[in-house]
Each structure stands twice: as structure tokens, then as C-alpha cells.
Design a protein around this motif. Structure first.
Motif, PDB file in Angstrom:
ATOM      1  N   TYR A  43       0.877  -1.102   0.084  1.00 35.82           N
ATOM      2  CA  TYR A  43      -0.169  -0.282   0.143  1.00 35.82           C
ATOM      3  C   TYR A  43       0.846   0.938   0.047  1.00 35.82           C
ATOM      4  N   PHE A  44       0.226   1.998  -0.208  1.00 38.70           N
ATOM      5  CA  PHE A  44       0.870   3.664  -0.800  1.00 38.70           C
ATOM      6  C   PHE A  44       1.023   3.899   0.784  1.00 38.70           C
ATOM      7  N   LYS A  45       1.867   4.247   0.878  1.00 33.68           N
ATOM      8  CA  LYS A  45       2.237   5.395   2.361  1.00 33.68           C
ATOM      9  C   LYS A  45       3.024   6.478   2.770  1.00 33.68           C
ATOM     10  N   GLY A  46       2.583   7.579   2.629  1.00 32.61           N
ATOM     11  CA  GLY A  46       4.126   8.325   2.838  1.00 32.61           C
ATOM     12  C   GLY A  46       4.461   9.112   3.859  1.00 32.61           C
ATOM     13  N   ALA A  47       5.039   9.487   3.550  1.00 32.88           N
ATOM     14  CA  ALA A  47       6.372   9.601   4.661  1.00 32.88           C
ATOM     15  C   ALA A  47       5.717  10.710   6.005  1.00 32.88           C
ATOM     16  N   ALA A  48       6.720  10.502   6.825  1.00 33.64           N
ATOM     17  CA  ALA A  48       5.803  11.627   7.886  1.00 33.64           C
ATOM     18  C   ALA A  48       6.164  12.809   7.592  1.00 33.64           C
ATOM     19  N   GLU A  49       7.348  13.060   7.656  1.00 29.52           N
ATOM     20  CA  GLU A  49       7.915  14.290   6.811  1.00 29.52           C
ATOM     21  C   GLU A  49       6.767  15.093   5.741  1.00 29.52           C
ATOM     22  N   ASP A  50       6.479  14.254   4.992  1.00 31.42           N
ATOM     23  CA  ASP A  50       5.461  14.399   3.581  1.00 31.42           C
ATOM     24  C   ASP A  50       3.774  15.146   3.982  1.00 31.42           C
ATOM     25  N   GLN A  51       3.735  14.361   5.184  1.00 34.36           N
ATOM     26  CA  GLN A  51       2.028  14.566   5.279  1.00 34.36           C
ATOM     27  C   GLN A  51       1.914  15.650   6.572  1.00 34.36           C
ATOM     28  N   ALA A  52       3.181  16.398   6.804  1.00 28.51           N
ATOM     29  CA  ALA A  52       3.186  17.585   7.534  1.00 28.51           C
ATOM     30  C   ALA A  52       2.275  18.406   7.160  1.00 28.51           C
ATOM     31  N   VAL A  53       2.093  18.846   7.256  1.00 38.08           N
ATOM     32  CA  VAL A  53       1.310  20.446   6.388  1.00 38.08           C
ATOM     33  C   VAL A  53       1.847  21.529   6.424  1.00 38.08           C
ATOM     34  N   PRO A  54       1.547  22.104   5.672  1.00 39.39           N
ATOM     35  CA  PRO A  54       2.982  22.985   5.706  1.00 39.39           C
ATOM     36  C   PRO A  54       2.507  24.589   5.979  1.00 39.39           C
ATOM     37  N   LYS A  55       3.205  26.012   7.073  1.00 38.74           N
ATOM     38  CA  LYS A  55       2.620  26.631   7.122  1.00 38.74           C
ATOM     39  C   LYS A  55       3.242  28.084   6.254  1.00 38.74           C
ATOM     40  N   VAL A  56       2.315  28.396   6.019  1.00 37.17           N
ATOM     41  CA  VAL A  56       2.060  29.569   4.249  1.00 37.17           C
ATOM     42  C   VAL A  56       1.946  30.899   5.113  1.00 37.17           C
ATOM     43  N   ASP A  57       2.714  31.696   5.193  1.00 43.54           N
ATOM     44  CA  ASP A  57       1.524  33.131   6.166  1.00 43.54           C
ATOM     45  C   ASP A  57       1.857  34.077   4.336  1.00 43.54           C
ATOM     46  N   LEU A  58       0.748  35.322   4.538  1.00 42.86           N
ATOM     47  CA  LEU A  58      -0.234  35.074   3.612  1.00 42.86           C
ATOM     48  C   LEU A  58      -0.402  36.323   3.700  1.00 42.86           C
ATOM     49  N   SER A  59       0.234  36.896   4.791  1.00 46.22           N
ATOM     50  CA  SER A  59      -0.536  38.822   5.346  1.00 46.22           C
ATOM     51  C   SER A  59       0.980  39.899   4.584  1.00 46.22           C
ATOM     52  N   MET A  60      -0.055  40.880   4.193  1.00 46.79           N
ATOM     53  CA  MET A  60       0.618  41.545   3.464  1.00 46.79           C
ATOM     54  C   MET A  60       1.908  42.262   3.835  1.00 46.79           C
ATOM     55  N   ASN A  61       2.176  41.970   5.490  1.00 44.66           N
ATOM     56  CA  ASN A  61       3.592  42.248   6.267  1.00 44.66           C
ATOM     57  C   ASN A  61       4.525  41.893   5.905  1.00 44.66           C
ATOM     58  N   ALA A  62       4.846  40.715   4.594  1.00 41.92           N
ATOM     59  CA  ALA A  62       5.570  39.365   5.179  1.00 41.92           C
ATOM     60  C   ALA A  62       6.766  39.798   4.441  1.00 41.92           C
ATOM     61  N   PRO A  63       7.520  39.720   4.546  1.00 43.28           N
ATOM     62  CA  PRO A  63       9.530  40.073   3.670  1.00 43.28           C
ATOM     63  C   PRO A  63       9.635  40.037   2.965  1.00 43.28           C
ATOM     64  N   ARG A  64       9.683  40.493   1.999  1.00 42.61           N
ATOM     65  CA  ARG A  64       9.944  39.839   0.564  1.00 42.61           C
ATOM     66  C   ARG A  64      11.794  39.552   0.334  1.00 42.61           C
ATOM     67  N   ALA A  65      11.399  38.522  -0.217  1.00 40.61           N
ATOM     68  CA  ALA A  65      12.491  37.676  -0.892  1.00 40.61           C
ATOM     69  C   ALA A  65      13.635  37.947  -1.648  1.00 40.61           C
TER      70      ALA A  65
END
Length: 65
Positions: A43-65
Motif C-alpha cells: 500500500y502507498f504510505k507517505g513519509a511522516a515529513e510529507d504528511q506535515a502541513v506546511p506553514k504559509v504566511d499570506l499576510s501583507m506584512n511578510a518580508p520580500r525575498a
């Protein structure tokens, strides 16, 4: 939506694997499967690190890269 599509695809794959494994183990198809070298699939099983929900910051105050 992307997470839902991934979950749907994983479930569809695992359903096919279940059907294959069942047919390989039941009579009379198990006789043919044994003669032709078929074996149970995993059966397909994803790795534990692949199952973690990423943190996304969509605020307008986020620094630009």
C-alpha cells in the motif's frame, strides 16, 4: 484542493492494491498468480515529513525575498 486530490489518488491506488492482493490470495486465481510470479503489492504510505502541513504566511506584512 490539492490535498484532496492527493488523498483521492492515494485512496484509488490503495483500492487497486487491495483488489490485486485479494485476487492473488483467492482460489482459483491464486494458482495462476503463483505460476506467473505475481506477488502482493504494498500500500502507498507517505513519509511522516510529507504528511506535515506546511506553514504559509499570506499576510501583507511578510518580508520580500
Amino acid at each position: 484542493t490539492t490535498e484532496n486530490q492527493i488523498a483521492f489518488s492515494r485512496q484509488a491506488y490503495n483500492d487497486v492494491v487491495l483488489g490485486l492482493n485479494t485476487r492473488i490470495e483467492t482460489f482459483p486465481s491464486n494458482l495462476i498468480a503463483t505460476n506467473f510470479g505475481f506477488h502482493a503489492a504494498e500500500y502507498f504510505k507517505g513519509a511522516a515529513e510529507d504528511q506535515a502541513v506546511p506553514k504559509v504566511d499570506l499576510s501583507m506584512n511578510a518580508p520580500r525575498a
